[in-house]
Design a protein around this motif. Structure first.
Motif, PDB file in Angstrom:
ATOM      1  N   ALA A  49       3.777  -5.920   8.936  1.00 40.34           N
ATOM      2  CA  ALA A  49       3.764  -4.398   8.636  1.00 40.34           C
ATOM      3  C   ALA A  49       4.983  -4.101   7.560  1.00 40.34           C
ATOM      4  O   ALA A  49       4.240  -3.700   6.555  1.00 40.34           O
ATOM      5  CB  ALA A  49       3.475  -3.239   9.479  1.00 40.34           C
ATOM      6  N   THR A  50       5.587  -4.360   8.030  1.00 46.51           N
ATOM      7  CA  THR A  50       7.152  -3.104   7.980  1.00 46.51           C
ATOM      8  C   THR A  50       7.656  -4.270   6.967  1.00 46.51           C
ATOM      9  O   THR A  50       7.810  -3.397   5.165  1.00 46.51           O
ATOM     10  CB  THR A  50       8.586  -2.921   9.076  1.00 46.51           C
ATOM     11  N   LYS A  51       7.717  -6.005   7.225  1.00 47.79           N
ATOM     12  CA  LYS A  51       7.954  -6.120   5.902  1.00 47.79           C
ATOM     13  C   LYS A  51       7.042  -6.737   4.490  1.00 47.79           C
ATOM     14  O   LYS A  51       7.534  -6.656   3.216  1.00 47.79           O
ATOM     15  CB  LYS A  51       7.524  -8.082   6.305  1.00 47.79           C
ATOM     16  N   ARG A  52       5.932  -5.557   4.358  1.00 47.23           N
ATOM     17  CA  ARG A  52       5.210  -5.499   2.955  1.00 47.23           C
ATOM     18  C   ARG A  52       5.237  -4.533   2.752  1.00 47.23           C
ATOM     19  O   ARG A  52       5.149  -3.834   2.049  1.00 47.23           O
ATOM     20  CB  ARG A  52       4.142  -5.611   3.480  1.00 47.23           C
ATOM     21  N   GLY A  91      -1.544   1.333  -2.066  1.00 51.14           N
ATOM     22  CA  GLY A  91       0.089   1.250  -1.564  1.00 51.14           C
ATOM     23  C   GLY A  91       0.575   1.253  -0.507  1.00 51.14           C
ATOM     24  O   GLY A  91      -0.864   0.785   0.356  1.00 51.14           O
ATOM     25  N   PRO A  92       1.516   2.057   0.139  1.00 50.19           N
ATOM     26  CA  PRO A  92       1.897   1.728   2.015  1.00 50.19           C
ATOM     27  C   PRO A  92       1.215   2.501   2.648  1.00 50.19           C
ATOM     28  O   PRO A  92       0.638   3.327   1.902  1.00 50.19           O
ATOM     29  CB  PRO A  92       3.326   1.384   1.896  1.00 50.19           C
ATOM     30  N   THR A  93       1.164   2.113   4.123  1.00 48.80           N
ATOM     31  CA  THR A  93       0.974   3.276   4.951  1.00 48.80           C
ATOM     32  C   THR A  93       1.311   3.356   5.635  1.00 48.80           C
ATOM     33  O   THR A  93       3.321   2.907   5.950  1.00 48.80           O
ATOM     34  CB  THR A  93      -0.399   2.317   5.259  1.00 48.80           C
ATOM     35  N   ILE A  94       1.715   5.039   6.402  1.00 51.92           N
ATOM     36  CA  ILE A  94       2.422   5.137   7.134  1.00 51.92           C
ATOM     37  C   ILE A  94       2.231   5.185   8.508  1.00 51.92           C
ATOM     38  O   ILE A  94       0.614   5.886   8.979  1.00 51.92           O
ATOM     39  CB  ILE A  94       3.486   6.630   7.066  1.00 51.92           C
ATOM     40  N   TRP A  95       1.973   4.542   9.498  1.00 51.95           N
ATOM     41  CA  TRP A  95       1.623   4.588  10.744  1.00 51.95           C
ATOM     42  C   TRP A  95       1.951   5.458  11.577  1.00 51.95           C
ATOM     43  O   TRP A  95       3.337   5.433  12.191  1.00 51.95           O
ATOM     44  CB  TRP A  95       1.525   3.049  11.478  1.00 51.95           C
ATOM     45  N   SER A 126      10.283  -2.852  21.957  1.00 52.47           N
ATOM     46  CA  SER A 126      10.585  -3.802  21.471  1.00 52.47           C
ATOM     47  C   SER A 126       9.292  -3.787  19.663  1.00 52.47           C
ATOM     48  O   SER A 126       9.443  -4.969  18.866  1.00 52.47           O
ATOM     49  CB  SER A 126       8.491  -5.249  21.907  1.00 52.47           C
ATOM     50  N   PHE A 127       8.398  -2.597  19.958  1.00 52.35           N
ATOM     51  CA  PHE A 127       7.845  -2.165  18.442  1.00 52.35           C
ATOM     52  C   PHE A 127       9.485  -1.745  17.937  1.00 52.35           C
ATOM     53  O   PHE A 127       9.535  -1.585  16.421  1.00 52.35           O
ATOM     54  CB  PHE A 127       7.669  -0.694  18.915  1.00 52.35           C
ATOM     55  N   VAL A 128      10.546  -1.429  18.509  1.00 55.39           N
ATOM     56  CA  VAL A 128      11.433  -0.415  17.700  1.00 55.39           C
ATOM     57  C   VAL A 128      12.033  -2.085  16.472  1.00 55.39           C
ATOM     58  O   VAL A 128      12.948  -2.153  15.851  1.00 55.39           O
ATOM     59  CB  VAL A 128      12.622   0.014  18.776  1.00 55.39           C
ATOM     60  N   GLN A 129      12.539  -3.046  17.276  1.00 58.00           N
ATOM     61  CA  GLN A 129      13.059  -4.380  17.877  1.00 58.00           C
ATOM     62  C   GLN A 129      12.399  -5.096  16.025  1.00 58.00           C
ATOM     63  O   GLN A 129      12.731  -5.595  15.794  1.00 58.00           O
ATOM     64  CB  GLN A 129      13.247  -5.309  18.592  1.00 58.00           C
ATOM     65  N   ALA A 130      10.530  -4.628  16.605  1.00 59.86           N
ATOM     66  CA  ALA A 130      10.158  -5.550  15.223  1.00 59.86           C
ATOM     67  C   ALA A 130       9.579  -4.447  14.181  1.00 59.86           C
ATOM     68  O   ALA A 130       9.307  -5.309  13.256  1.00 59.86           O
ATOM     69  CB  ALA A 130       8.936  -5.428  15.650  1.00 59.86           C
ATOM     70  N   GLY A 131      10.479  -3.480  14.294  1.00 62.93           N
ATOM     71  CA  GLY A 131      10.940  -2.822  12.787  1.00 62.93           C
ATOM     72  C   GLY A 131      10.079  -1.126  12.871  1.00 62.93           C
ATOM     73  O   GLY A 131      10.402  -0.822  11.945  1.00 62.93           O
TER      74      GLY A 131
END
Length: 269
Positions: free
Chosen positions: A158-161, A213-217, A233-238
Protein backbone atom coordinates in the motif's frame (compact mmCIF):
# COMPACT_ATOMS: atom_id res chain seq x y z
CA UNK A 1 -33.02 4.42 1.11
CA UNK A 2 -31.81 2.69 -2.07
CA UNK A 3 -32.33 3.96 -5.59
CA UNK A 4 -32.49 2.37 -9.04
CA UNK A 5 -30.13 3.72 -11.71
CA UNK A 6 -33.14 3.73 -14.12
CA UNK A 7 -34.71 6.74 -12.38
CA UNK A 8 -35.02 9.86 -14.57
CA UNK A 9 -36.19 13.42 -13.94
CA UNK A 10 -39.98 13.71 -14.25
CA UNK A 11 -40.61 10.00 -13.78
CA UNK A 12 -42.84 8.46 -11.12
CA UNK A 13 -40.97 5.29 -10.18
CA UNK A 14 -42.53 2.38 -8.34
CA UNK A 15 -41.04 2.73 -4.87
CA UNK A 16 -39.93 -0.49 -3.16
CA UNK A 17 -41.98 -1.51 -0.13
CA UNK A 18 -39.07 -0.78 2.21
CA UNK A 19 -38.77 2.76 0.85
CA UNK A 20 -42.51 3.31 1.16
CA UNK A 21 -42.47 2.21 4.81
CA UNK A 22 -39.54 4.45 5.68
CA UNK A 23 -40.74 7.50 3.76
CA UNK A 24 -44.45 7.46 4.57
CA UNK A 25 -44.66 5.50 7.84
CA UNK A 26 -41.42 6.31 9.67
CA UNK A 27 -40.62 9.78 8.27
CA UNK A 28 -44.34 10.65 7.76
CA UNK A 29 -43.61 12.65 4.60
CA UNK A 30 -46.48 14.74 3.24
CA UNK A 31 -47.32 16.04 -0.21
CA UNK A 32 -44.67 18.51 -1.36
CA UNK A 33 -41.94 17.09 0.88
CA UNK A 34 -38.69 15.96 -0.72
CA UNK A 35 -36.53 12.95 0.06
CA UNK A 36 -33.47 11.33 -1.46
CA UNK A 37 -32.51 7.85 -2.59
CA UNK A 38 -29.04 6.52 -3.38
CA UNK A 39 -27.74 3.34 -4.96
CA UNK A 40 -24.55 3.09 -2.89
CA UNK A 41 -22.41 3.62 -6.00
CA UNK A 42 -22.58 7.42 -6.29
CA UNK A 43 -26.10 7.93 -7.67
CA UNK A 44 -28.30 10.35 -5.73
CA UNK A 45 -31.95 10.86 -6.67
CA UNK A 46 -34.20 13.60 -5.24
CA UNK A 47 -37.96 13.02 -5.27
CA UNK A 48 -41.00 15.17 -4.38
CA UNK A 49 -43.95 13.52 -2.70
CA UNK A 50 -47.16 13.82 -4.74
CA UNK A 51 -49.54 11.52 -2.87
CA UNK A 52 -48.35 9.88 0.36
CA UNK A 53 -51.44 7.67 0.56
CA UNK A 54 -50.75 6.18 -2.86
CA UNK A 55 -46.95 6.27 -2.29
CA UNK A 56 -46.47 8.45 -5.38
CA UNK A 57 -43.44 10.69 -5.84
CA UNK A 58 -41.83 12.46 -8.80
CA UNK A 59 -38.10 12.53 -9.51
CA UNK A 60 -36.89 16.14 -9.51
CA UNK A 61 -33.11 15.67 -9.73
CA UNK A 62 -30.62 12.92 -10.58
CA UNK A 63 -26.92 13.40 -9.92
CA UNK A 64 -23.81 11.26 -9.63
CA UNK A 65 -21.32 12.23 -6.95
CA UNK A 66 -17.65 11.77 -7.88
CA UNK A 67 -15.32 9.69 -5.76
CA UNK A 68 -13.08 11.75 -3.46
CA UNK A 69 -9.55 12.54 -4.64
CA UNK A 70 -8.24 10.95 -1.44
CA UNK A 71 -10.08 8.08 0.18
CA UNK A 72 -10.19 7.34 3.90
CA UNK A 73 -9.76 3.77 5.11
CA UNK A 74 -10.23 2.07 8.46
CA UNK A 75 -8.37 -1.11 9.41
CA UNK A 76 -10.34 -2.19 12.45
CA UNK A 77 -9.17 -4.98 14.75
CA UNK A 78 -11.84 -7.45 15.81
CA UNK A 79 -13.05 -6.47 19.27
CA UNK A 80 -15.42 -7.94 21.83
CA UNK A 81 -18.75 -6.48 22.88
CA UNK A 82 -19.59 -5.31 19.36
CA UNK A 83 -17.14 -2.42 19.62
CA UNK A 84 -15.72 -3.21 16.20
CA UNK A 85 -19.18 -2.93 14.66
CA UNK A 86 -19.78 0.32 16.53
CA UNK A 87 -16.53 1.63 15.07
CA UNK A 88 -17.36 0.84 11.45
CA UNK A 89 -20.92 2.12 11.84
CA UNK A 90 -19.82 5.51 13.17
CA UNK A 91 -16.96 5.67 10.68
CA UNK A 92 -19.43 5.15 7.83
CA UNK A 93 -21.51 8.05 9.08
CA UNK A 94 -18.33 10.15 9.21
CA UNK A 95 -17.37 9.26 5.64
CA UNK A 96 -14.95 6.32 5.58
CA UNK A 97 -14.54 4.91 2.05
CA UNK A 98 -13.09 1.47 2.71
CA UNK A 99 -13.02 -0.84 5.73
CA UNK A 100 -10.79 -3.82 6.48
CA UNK A 101 -11.26 -6.26 9.39
CA UNK A 102 -8.05 -7.28 11.14
CA UNK A 103 -7.43 -10.38 13.27
CA UNK A 104 -4.92 -8.82 15.67
CA UNK A 105 -2.73 -10.88 17.97
CA UNK A 106 -4.65 -9.62 20.99
CA UNK A 107 -8.13 -9.89 19.46
CA UNK A 108 -10.33 -11.97 21.74
CA UNK A 109 -12.91 -12.34 18.98
CA UNK A 110 -11.89 -14.94 16.40
CA UNK A 111 -13.28 -15.30 12.88
CA UNK A 112 -12.71 -18.93 11.90
CA UNK A 113 -14.31 -21.30 9.41
CA UNK A 114 -17.94 -20.61 8.56
CA UNK A 115 -18.04 -17.94 11.25
CA UNK A 116 -15.75 -15.73 9.16
CA UNK A 117 -18.12 -15.46 6.18
CA UNK A 118 -21.11 -14.82 8.46
CA UNK A 119 -19.24 -12.15 10.42
CA UNK A 120 -18.08 -10.43 7.22
CA UNK A 121 -21.67 -10.43 5.93
CA UNK A 122 -22.79 -8.85 9.20
CA UNK A 123 -20.19 -6.10 8.78
CA UNK A 124 -21.51 -5.52 5.26
CA UNK A 125 -25.04 -5.13 6.65
CA UNK A 126 -23.77 -2.59 9.20
CA UNK A 127 -22.09 -0.56 6.45
CA UNK A 128 -25.19 -0.57 4.24
CA UNK A 129 -27.52 0.42 7.09
CA UNK A 130 -25.20 3.23 8.22
CA UNK A 131 -24.92 4.46 4.63
CA UNK A 132 -28.69 4.69 4.29
CA UNK A 133 -29.09 6.34 7.70
CA UNK A 134 -26.47 8.98 6.92
CA UNK A 135 -27.77 9.52 3.35
CA UNK A 136 -24.43 8.80 1.78
CA UNK A 137 -24.10 8.21 -1.95
CA UNK A 138 -21.47 5.49 -1.55
CA UNK A 139 -21.42 2.35 0.56
CA UNK A 140 -17.90 1.85 1.95
CA UNK A 141 -15.92 -0.90 0.27
CA UNK A 142 -15.39 -3.90 2.55
CA UNK A 143 -12.10 -5.78 2.28
CA UNK A 144 -11.51 -9.34 3.44
CA UNK A 145 -10.19 -10.33 6.86
CA UNK A 146 -6.42 -9.90 7.30
CA UNK A 147 -4.16 -11.53 9.87
CA UNK A 148 -1.23 -9.57 11.27
CA UNK A 149 1.17 -11.30 8.88
CA UNK A 150 -1.06 -10.56 5.90
CA UNK A 151 -1.57 -6.97 7.02
CA UNK A 152 2.16 -6.47 7.37
CA UNK A 153 2.75 -7.53 3.75
CA UNK A 154 -0.24 -5.46 2.62
CA UNK A 155 1.15 -2.29 4.27
CA UNK A 156 4.35 -2.63 2.28
CA UNK A 157 2.38 -2.82 -0.97
CA UNK A 158 0.00 0.00 0.00
CA UNK A 159 2.72 2.48 0.89
CA UNK A 160 4.63 1.67 -2.30
CA UNK A 161 1.61 2.63 -4.40
CA UNK A 162 1.28 5.96 -2.59
CA UNK A 163 -1.15 5.22 0.26
CA UNK A 164 -0.56 6.57 3.76
CA UNK A 165 -0.95 4.13 6.66
CA UNK A 166 -1.30 5.36 10.25
CA UNK A 167 -1.06 3.13 13.32
CA UNK A 168 -2.73 4.53 16.42
CA UNK A 169 -0.69 3.59 19.48
CA UNK A 170 -0.55 5.11 22.93
CA UNK A 171 3.26 4.88 23.15
CA UNK A 172 4.02 6.43 19.77
CA UNK A 173 6.29 9.46 19.60
CA UNK A 174 5.03 11.02 16.37
CA UNK A 175 2.42 13.72 16.94
CA UNK A 176 -1.00 13.91 15.33
CA UNK A 177 -0.21 17.42 14.10
CA UNK A 178 2.61 16.01 11.99
CA UNK A 179 0.28 13.35 10.59
CA UNK A 180 -2.29 15.98 9.63
CA UNK A 181 0.34 17.97 7.76
CA UNK A 182 1.28 14.91 5.71
CA UNK A 183 -2.37 14.13 5.05
CA UNK A 184 -3.10 17.68 3.90
CA UNK A 185 -0.11 17.62 1.57
CA UNK A 186 -1.20 14.27 0.11
CA UNK A 187 -4.73 15.59 -0.42
CA UNK A 188 -3.48 18.73 -2.15
CA UNK A 189 -1.31 16.74 -4.55
CA UNK A 190 -4.08 14.22 -5.26
CA UNK A 191 -6.67 16.94 -5.84
CA UNK A 192 -4.43 18.65 -8.37
CA UNK A 193 -3.82 15.36 -10.18
CA UNK A 194 -7.54 14.52 -10.17
CA UNK A 195 -8.49 17.91 -11.60
CA UNK A 196 -5.89 17.59 -14.34
CA UNK A 197 -7.06 14.08 -15.21
CA UNK A 198 -10.70 15.18 -15.39
CA UNK A 199 -9.80 18.14 -17.61
CA UNK A 200 -7.81 15.88 -19.94
CA UNK A 201 -10.70 13.46 -20.29
CA UNK A 202 -13.12 16.31 -21.01
CA UNK A 203 -10.87 17.82 -23.70
CA UNK A 204 -10.35 14.45 -25.41
CA UNK A 205 -13.98 13.29 -24.97
CA UNK A 206 -12.84 10.27 -22.96
CA UNK A 207 -15.48 8.46 -20.94
CA UNK A 208 -13.21 6.34 -18.74
CA UNK A 209 -13.43 6.94 -15.02
CA UNK A 210 -10.71 8.86 -13.23
CA UNK A 211 -8.04 6.63 -11.74
CA UNK A 212 -8.58 6.14 -8.03
CA UNK A 213 -6.40 8.36 -5.89
CA UNK A 214 -4.44 7.43 -2.76
CA UNK A 215 -6.01 6.24 0.48
CA UNK A 216 -5.18 7.33 4.02
CA UNK A 217 -5.58 4.30 6.29
CA UNK A 218 -6.02 4.27 10.06
CA UNK A 219 -5.15 1.09 11.96
CA UNK A 220 -7.00 0.59 15.25
CA UNK A 221 -6.18 -2.23 17.67
CA UNK A 222 -8.46 -4.40 19.81
CA UNK A 223 -9.49 -3.74 23.40
CA UNK A 224 -6.12 -5.02 24.65
CA UNK A 225 -4.20 -2.67 22.38
CA UNK A 226 -1.79 -3.38 19.54
CA UNK A 227 1.17 -5.56 20.53
CA UNK A 228 4.56 -3.82 20.42
CA UNK A 229 5.89 -6.32 17.89
CA UNK A 230 2.94 -5.61 15.61
CA UNK A 231 3.55 -1.86 15.76
CA UNK A 232 7.26 -2.37 15.06
CA UNK A 233 6.61 -4.59 12.05
CA UNK A 234 3.98 -2.21 10.64
CA UNK A 235 6.33 0.77 10.95
CA UNK A 236 9.12 -1.20 9.33
CA UNK A 237 6.74 -2.02 6.46
CA UNK A 238 6.08 1.69 5.88
CA UNK A 239 3.36 2.78 8.31
CA UNK A 240 3.58 5.80 10.62
CA UNK A 241 2.82 5.35 14.32
CA UNK A 242 1.26 8.19 16.26
CA UNK A 243 -0.84 9.06 19.28
CA UNK A 244 -3.97 11.22 19.49
CA UNK A 245 -4.06 13.41 22.60
CA UNK A 246 -3.21 12.21 26.09
CA UNK A 247 -6.11 9.87 26.84
CA UNK A 248 -6.71 6.25 25.82
CA UNK A 249 -9.57 5.78 23.37
CA UNK A 250 -11.69 2.64 23.12
CA UNK A 251 -11.55 0.36 20.09
CA UNK A 252 -14.98 1.72 19.16
CA UNK A 253 -14.00 5.40 19.24
CA UNK A 254 -10.35 5.65 18.17
CA UNK A 255 -11.07 5.13 14.48
CA UNK A 256 -13.98 7.56 14.24
CA UNK A 257 -12.01 10.25 16.10
CA UNK A 258 -9.02 9.86 13.77
CA UNK A 259 -11.21 9.84 10.66
CA UNK A 260 -13.01 12.99 11.79
CA UNK A 261 -9.71 14.81 12.27
CA UNK A 262 -8.42 13.54 8.92
CA UNK A 263 -11.61 14.63 7.19
CA UNK A 264 -10.94 18.17 8.35
CA UNK A 265 -7.25 17.99 7.45
CA UNK A 266 -7.93 16.95 3.83
CA UNK A 267 -10.72 19.48 3.35
CA UNK A 268 -13.87 17.37 3.57
CA UNK A 269 -15.17 19.39 6.53
Amino acid sequence: MSASPAFSVGSRPQLPASVQRHAFKAMRLAAGDEFQLTDGRGLRVTLRVDDPEAALATVTEVEHEPQPAVRLGLIQALAKGGRDEQAIETSTEIGVDVVMPWQANRSIVQWKGSKASKALAKWEDVLVAATEQSRRAYVPQLEGLHTTRQLNAWIGEATKRGDMVIVLHQDATDTWGHIEQKAAQLASTASTASTASTATQASTAQSASVTAGPTIWVIVGPEGGIADEEVASFVQAGAASCVIGTTILRASTAGPVALTLLSHAIGRY
